[in-house]
Design an enzyme around this catalytic site. Structure first.
Site, PDB file in Angstrom:
ATOM      1  CB  ALA A  77      -0.908   0.001   1.224  1.00 20.07           C
ATOM      2  CE  LYS A  78       5.807   0.378  -3.323  1.00 22.84           C
ATOM      3  NZ  LYS A  78       5.001  -0.763  -3.803  1.00 22.84           N
TER       4      LYS A  78
END
Lengths: 271, 271
Positions: A77-78
């Protein structure tokens, strides 16, 4: 196994299904579960379909959990926000969907990572040195000292890289035992250096396969007595075929990589 | 106006509604539209409710668009992934939901921002210097040159900060006319420096209000002849009251800030 399930790339035979992305994931998971230690959906490919895409993601996670397997799950998802916002992202991925781990960006510093580390049995996988061209823009920039150097008549000189600082500093944070690092396989020359700084921390290594990283090189430089590597391949497996038997072809590709890894693990006497 | 609509903090009188978060946003928007130039939902507070939260977000955006107002919309998403993944995030926020702008993290470099800049009339708002404590961890780190300095007998010496490099470098990228920067209001001492580096780029300044930043100080250091500032307040307005008339109280708080800003804009002869 990266579940980068781009709705525009999944086999057309699935388009008749109510939720083609979930159907695709289900069949990929069923076929590859014997060869995969972890599944890593890249959230971008779900989010581009809005709330419907999020539903496909939730169904995928529910399906993985229903298998009662030991397989590890990573939300790629960073994310990277602070305090209460970070806590809400942690809630989304660790509570609503029960992922074991999430990839996070270190740019905003400690208080953007800490809410993820507060979960005892969950992992924050911090971006360190990534596999893309743009990684040179900031991650490996070695900062210059223009004013001092000009005085000394020296034009260019280099110091510590940002990615090194990220690893060193984050390992001093409380809860750091729940940290891993993202290190691109295309950067295998630097993995040796990273292993020295990161101690026994696990490294998530994307970029094997479609992006051209070599598994042998990565292992030679980054493997520990405990393995210490989570090697990811996505497109080279899940999109190996666009035909009806895509899942069988994916399994064949996954098996190939698993065998390659097994040899390397035996050579190093990890197994 | 930050729509940080934490489901656990919205007035309890809304809990009888089908979608309390959307109902809250709708009433906040109706009450504050005359005083707001932009709405900025923080995506974390929607994502923590999974696909249902994403639905509330989509409904909120549809509602704003239905008003046929000129009001600007910012997805405070702080996304930061590469290439095709970044393109899918851009699709999610610029196409599926028609936001005008999105906040993004620069850690992964050029190819993590470029897909957002490819949209002609949309904006990428890059994290530069944020308002949180952890901003000192990496953003303002001035990198050291240990080996050279040791040779010279100098122990510590400093150079350019990461946030300065982020601003300078990103403004050289093609499409850079569609870039703004996030600069925390609690860092107002540094805004003068940032304005020098960032030219006439707009700065998104959160942290006024609940986080304690001073609007006058921010304006003195960062305002351009074109204004150049998007000043954000969230909690101090939307959660000013937890009672039934929360929207009226929010409007009162928004008006207060709008009046303060109007004075500063007149002083600088921007309006």
């Amino acid at each position: 196994m990266g579940l980068d399930s781009d709705p525009t790339k999944i086999p057309s035979c699935l388009n008749v299904k109510d939720d083609p992305v979930f159907e695709f994931n289900k069949r990929i998971i069923d076929a590859t579960l014997p060869y995969a230690v972890a599944y890593k959906p890249n959230i971008a490919f779900y989010e581009s379909s809005g709330s419907e895409g999020w539903k496909s993601l939730e169904k995928t996670m529910n399906y993985i959990k229903s298998l009662n397997s030991e397989v590890f799950t990573i939300a790629d998802a960073k994310r990277g926000d602070i305090g209460n916002s970070a806590a809400h992202y942690a809630k989304a991925f660790f509570e609503k969907m029960d992922f074991d781990a999430i990839t996070v960006s270190p740019y905003m510093g400690y208080d953007s990572i800490e809410p993820f580390l507060a979960y005892e049995d969950k992992w924050a996988i911090i971006l360190a040195l990534t596999s893309n061209v743009g990684s040179v823009d900031f991650q490996v920039t070695q900062f210059q000292l223009p004013y001092l150097l000009e005085k000394l008549g020296i034009k260019t000189c280099y110091g510590k890289s940002l990615y090194e600082l990220v690893i060193e500093k984050s390992l001093t944070w409380s809860g750091s035992k729940n940290i891993m690092f993202v290190v691109g396989a295309t950067q295998s020359g630097m993995i040796k250096n990273i292993r020295e700084i990161a101690g026994d921390s696990f490294l998530l290594v994307p970029g094997v396969g479609a992006q051209g990283g070599s598994l042998r090189e990565v292992s030679a430089n980054g493997m520990t007595s405990d393995c210490g590597l989570l090697v990811n391949a996505s497109r080279s497996i899940i999109f190996a075929s666009g035909e009806k038997d895509f899942d069988k072809i994916a399994a064949r590709e996954a098996l190939k990589l698993q065998k390659e890894m097994e040899i390397l693990l035996r050579e190093r006497e990890v197994i």
